[in-house]
Design a protein around this motif. Structure first.
Motif, mmCIF file in Angstrom:
data_model
loop_
_atom_site.group_PDB
_atom_site.id
_atom_site.type_symbol
_atom_site.label_atom_id
_atom_site.label_comp_id
_atom_site.label_asym_id
_atom_site.label_seq_id
_atom_site.Cartn_x
_atom_site.Cartn_y
_atom_site.Cartn_z
ATOM 1 N N TYR A 44 0.829 -1.210 0.000
ATOM 2 C CA TYR A 44 0.000 0.000 0.000
ATOM 3 C C TYR A 44 0.863 1.260 0.000
ATOM 4 C CZ TYR A 44 -3.619 3.335 1.300
ATOM 5 O OH TYR A 44 -4.481 4.409 1.320
ATOM 6 N N LEU A 45 2.024 1.183 0.661
ATOM 7 C CA LEU A 45 2.928 2.331 0.674
ATOM 8 C C LEU A 45 3.567 2.564 -0.692
ATOM 9 C CD1 LEU A 45 4.736 1.789 4.113
ATOM 10 C CD2 LEU A 45 2.929 3.440 3.576
ATOM 11 N N PHE A 46 3.926 1.465 -1.375
ATOM 12 C CA PHE A 46 4.563 1.588 -2.689
ATOM 13 C C PHE A 46 3.546 1.849 -3.799
ATOM 14 C CE2 PHE A 46 8.125 -0.446 -0.545
ATOM 15 C CZ PHE A 46 9.204 0.231 -1.101
ATOM 16 N N PHE A 47 2.418 1.136 -3.748
ATOM 17 C CA PHE A 47 1.358 1.320 -4.739
ATOM 18 C C PHE A 47 0.112 1.762 -3.975
ATOM 19 C CE2 PHE A 47 3.506 -2.864 -5.624
ATOM 20 C CZ PHE A 47 4.499 -2.346 -6.432
ATOM 21 N N PRO A 48 -0.130 3.060 -3.842
ATOM 22 C CA PRO A 48 -1.241 3.527 -3.001
ATOM 23 C C PRO A 48 -2.596 3.134 -3.570
ATOM 24 C CG PRO A 48 -0.034 5.377 -3.975
ATOM 25 C CD PRO A 48 0.617 4.140 -4.448
ATOM 26 N N ASP A 49 -2.839 1.829 -3.578
ATOM 27 C CA ASP A 49 -4.095 1.282 -4.088
ATOM 28 C C ASP A 49 -4.577 0.249 -3.072
ATOM 29 O OD1 ASP A 49 -6.192 0.071 -5.378
ATOM 30 O OD2 ASP A 49 -5.189 -0.069 -7.312
ATOM 31 N N THR A 50 -5.718 0.510 -2.476
ATOM 32 C CA THR A 50 -6.236 -0.381 -1.431
ATOM 33 C C THR A 50 -6.504 -1.784 -1.950
ATOM 34 O OG1 THR A 50 -7.349 1.575 -0.584
ATOM 35 C CG2 THR A 50 -7.922 -0.502 0.434
ATOM 36 N N ILE A 51 -6.853 -1.900 -3.226
ATOM 37 C CA ILE A 51 -7.149 -3.219 -3.789
ATOM 38 C C ILE A 51 -5.917 -4.113 -3.742
ATOM 39 C CG2 ILE A 51 -7.694 -4.424 -5.952
ATOM 40 C CD1 ILE A 51 -9.764 -2.312 -6.519
ATOM 41 N N ASP A 52 -4.733 -3.555 -4.001
ATOM 42 C CA ASP A 52 -3.509 -4.358 -3.936
ATOM 43 C C ASP A 52 -3.287 -4.901 -2.524
ATOM 44 O OD1 ASP A 52 -3.057 -3.753 -6.578
ATOM 45 O OD2 ASP A 52 -1.764 -2.055 -6.158
ATOM 46 N N PHE A 53 -3.487 -4.049 -1.532
ATOM 47 C CA PHE A 53 -3.372 -4.476 -0.126
ATOM 48 C C PHE A 53 -4.356 -5.604 0.166
ATOM 49 C CE2 PHE A 53 -5.452 -3.860 4.056
ATOM 50 C CZ PHE A 53 -4.438 -4.345 4.860
ATOM 51 N N ALA A 54 -5.596 -5.431 -0.284
ATOM 52 C CA ALA A 54 -6.625 -6.435 -0.020
ATOM 53 C C ALA A 54 -6.294 -7.759 -0.701
ATOM 54 C CB ALA A 54 -7.980 -5.918 -0.507
ATOM 55 N N ILE A 55 -5.761 -7.704 -1.920
ATOM 56 C CA ILE A 55 -5.485 -8.931 -2.669
ATOM 57 C C ILE A 55 -4.367 -9.733 -2.013
ATOM 58 C CG2 ILE A 55 -4.541 -9.798 -4.854
ATOM 59 C CD1 ILE A 55 -6.200 -7.682 -6.298
ATOM 60 N N ILE A 92 -5.894 2.517 -18.322
ATOM 61 C CA ILE A 92 -4.808 3.253 -17.673
ATOM 62 C C ILE A 92 -3.549 2.396 -17.556
ATOM 63 C CG2 ILE A 92 -4.104 4.467 -15.579
ATOM 64 C CD1 ILE A 92 -7.076 5.007 -15.055
ATOM 65 N N SER A 93 -3.683 1.229 -17.005
ATOM 66 C CA SER A 93 -2.504 0.389 -16.788
ATOM 67 C C SER A 93 -2.920 -1.078 -16.722
ATOM 68 C CB SER A 93 -1.814 0.785 -15.485
ATOM 69 O OG SER A 93 -2.660 0.517 -14.385
ATOM 70 N N PRO A 94 -1.986 -1.993 -17.068
ATOM 71 C CA PRO A 94 -2.274 -3.424 -16.926
ATOM 72 C C PRO A 94 -2.339 -3.807 -15.451
ATOM 73 C CG PRO A 94 0.011 -3.062 -17.562
ATOM 74 C CD PRO A 94 -0.673 -1.725 -17.623
ATOM 75 N N LEU A 95 -2.754 -5.037 -15.201
ATOM 76 C CA LEU A 95 -2.981 -5.492 -13.829
ATOM 77 C C LEU A 95 -1.716 -6.093 -13.209
ATOM 78 C CD1 LEU A 95 -6.465 -7.146 -14.450
ATOM 79 C CD2 LEU A 95 -6.034 -5.003 -13.262
ATOM 80 N N LEU A 96 -0.576 -5.443 -13.411
ATOM 81 C CA LEU A 96 0.679 -5.989 -12.896
ATOM 82 C C LEU A 96 0.718 -5.992 -11.375
ATOM 83 C CD1 LEU A 96 3.392 -4.534 -15.316
ATOM 84 C CD2 LEU A 96 2.565 -6.876 -15.175
ATOM 85 N N HIS A 97 0.253 -4.900 -10.757
ATOM 86 C CA HIS A 97 0.284 -4.831 -9.289
ATOM 87 C C HIS A 97 -0.612 -5.902 -8.680
ATOM 88 C CE1 HIS A 97 1.434 -0.287 -9.529
ATOM 89 N NE2 HIS A 97 2.397 -1.077 -9.925
ATOM 90 N N GLU A 98 -1.792 -6.086 -9.267
ATOM 91 C CA GLU A 98 -2.730 -7.085 -8.753
ATOM 92 C C GLU A 98 -2.159 -8.498 -8.927
ATOM 93 O OE1 GLU A 98 -3.350 -4.611 -10.679
ATOM 94 O OE2 GLU A 98 -4.736 -3.354 -9.529
ATOM 95 N N THR A 99 -1.508 -8.733 -10.074
ATOM 96 C CA THR A 99 -0.900 -10.037 -10.327
ATOM 97 C C THR A 99 0.195 -10.313 -9.303
ATOM 98 O OG1 THR A 99 -1.321 -9.769 -12.697
ATOM 99 C CG2 THR A 99 0.268 -11.450 -12.065
ATOM 100 N N LEU A 100 1.040 -9.333 -9.051
ATOM 101 C CA LEU A 100 2.109 -9.487 -8.058
ATOM 102 C C LEU A 100 1.518 -9.685 -6.663
ATOM 103 C CD1 LEU A 100 5.109 -9.399 -7.287
ATOM 104 C CD2 LEU A 100 4.903 -6.908 -7.113
ATOM 105 N N SER A 101 0.481 -8.920 -6.330
ATOM 106 C CA SER A 101 -0.136 -9.015 -4.998
ATOM 107 C C SER A 101 -0.674 -10.410 -4.733
ATOM 108 C CB SER A 101 -1.268 -7.984 -4.870
ATOM 109 O OG SER A 101 -0.789 -6.677 -5.034
ATOM 110 N N LEU A 102 -1.368 -10.969 -5.723
ATOM 111 C CA LEU A 102 -1.940 -12.304 -5.535
ATOM 112 C C LEU A 102 -0.839 -13.358 -5.476
ATOM 113 C CD1 LEU A 102 -4.432 -14.030 -5.225
ATOM 114 C CD2 LEU A 102 -4.645 -14.127 -7.719
ATOM 115 N N GLY A 103 0.174 -13.237 -6.334
ATOM 116 C CA GLY A 103 1.288 -14.186 -6.301
ATOM 117 C C GLY A 103 2.005 -14.180 -4.969
ATOM 118 N N VAL A 104 2.219 -12.993 -4.416
ATOM 119 C CA VAL A 104 2.888 -12.876 -3.115
ATOM 120 C C VAL A 104 1.997 -13.430 -2.001
ATOM 121 C CG1 VAL A 104 3.712 -11.226 -1.382
ATOM 122 C CG2 VAL A 104 4.375 -10.953 -3.774
ATOM 123 N N GLY A 105 0.703 -13.114 -2.050
ATOM 124 C CA GLY A 105 -0.222 -13.616 -1.035
ATOM 125 C C GLY A 105 -0.272 -15.135 -0.992
ATOM 126 N N ILE A 106 -0.328 -15.761 -2.168
ATOM 127 C CA ILE A 106 -0.344 -17.228 -2.244
ATOM 128 C C ILE A 106 0.984 -17.798 -1.747
ATOM 129 C CG2 ILE A 106 -0.428 -19.202 -3.827
ATOM 130 C CD1 ILE A 106 -2.401 -17.587 -5.528
#
Length: 318
Positions: A44-55, A92-106
């Motif tokens: 969340y600090l690096f990518f100020p997007d709450t969805i990334d934190f949640a994922i 605006i942008s591809p889903l790279l942050h979301e992809t990384l977030s889910l990969g890290v979470g798993i």
């Protein structure tokens, strides 16, 4: 959007806090959720997007609760968030942050959750005991790798990232169905390729996590192709070669053979040379070495993409 971000942030914090309370109350020594909350906040600090934190957090929870109906809830929320974020940011942008977030979470769950680690240990102990099962699994993995490579080559990048992310979430659902609904056709089809006394899809989860991290952190799509080839095709050829050829064991890992090492190295090196040139053969060498030294609890489906990413970064700095 500000209200939505605030609401989502608080929902995840509350859900995480309740889960942590249950963990400590029942003395379950499982710190994966604590780590996912901390890393989620870092995201969340690096990518100020709450969805990334949640994922990140929901990705960990979905695997922690896998093989139960509770997992469907977290996966459904993940799919909703992915579709929502894709719709809001498609142009605006591809889903790279979301992809990384889910990969890290798993990955956090696979490495730190006690229950999942036990399943990984069972999978490791059963590895190689049935030759036919190992070959069948590797043939499926090779065909999967070929399909992914064709998708990377033929489908536009933005569409591919969103499609792969959804396909990965659906794959996790299928893994859960195989465990929960044992009499279903899906379950029987998946269990046919599983090792004895192992929960379905453990190896697939590692592959999923590694693939998402590879896609998110590789600087070039050609490098993603090399990583996918190494993970899906090279790794499978290493197993097939190691199982069928009687060659000496590697001096630094007596569970792996020289024949398996070469069966992975040579095709992966040829592929890397063909698409990016001689310098990138180094990716094949390092990926093969990473596969050969991988031991429980770190799976080669994580060590291979991480090694490819690291070496590619070094090459890009030259």
């Amino acid at each position: 959007m500000i209200f939505f971000d605030f609401l989502l942030f608080n929902v995840v914090i509350i859900a995480g806090s309740i889960t942590l309370f249950r963990i400590f109350r029942y003395k379950l020594a499982d710190y994966s959720l604590i780590v996912s909350l901390l890393i989620g906040l870092l995201f969340y600090l690096f990518f100020p997007d709450t969805i990334d934190f949640a994922i990140v957090v929901l990705g960990t929870l979905s695997i922690n609760t896998l093989y139960s109906r509770n997992s469907y809830v977290f996966i459904a929320i993940l799919i909703f968030l992915t579709v929502l974020d894709g719709a809001l940011n498609f142009s605006i942008s591809p889903l790279l942050h979301e992809t990384l977030s889910l990969g890290v979470g798993i990955s956090i769950s696979l490495l730190l959750s006690n229950s999942v680690r036990l399943m990984n240990l069972d999978n490791e102990n059963e590895r190689g005991k049935k030759k036919r099962t190992e070959v069948e699994r590797d043939v499926v993995q090779i065909f999967s790798g070929i399909i992914i490579l064709f998708a990377i080559i033929l489908i536009p990048k933005v569409l591919l990232e969103g499609g792969l992310l959804l396909a990965i979430l659906i794959s996790i659902v299928l893994v859960n169905v195989a465990a929960v609904e044992r009499e279903s056709r899906i379950s029987k089809a998946i269990l046919h390729f599983e090792r004895n006394n192992v929960q379905p899809g453990v190896g697939s989860l590692w592959f999923i996590a590694g693939l998402m991290i590879l896609i998110a952190l590789s600087l070039r799509w050609r490098v993603v192709e090399i990583g996918v080839f190494a993970m899906a095709i090279g790794d499978s050829l290493a197993t097939i070669g190691g199982v069928n050829l009687r060659t000496k064991k590697l001096f630094y890992n007596h569970k792996k053979s020289i024949g398996g090492f070469l069966f992975m190295l040579i095709p992966t090196a040829i592929f890397a040379f063909a698409i990016l040139g001689p310098l990138y053969v180094l990716l094949a060498v390092v990926a093969t070495f990473a596969e050969s030294i991988s031991r429980y609890p770190v799976d080669d489906n994580i060590s291979i993409p991480l090694s490819v990413i690291a070496v590619n970064l070094l090459i890009s700095l030259l």
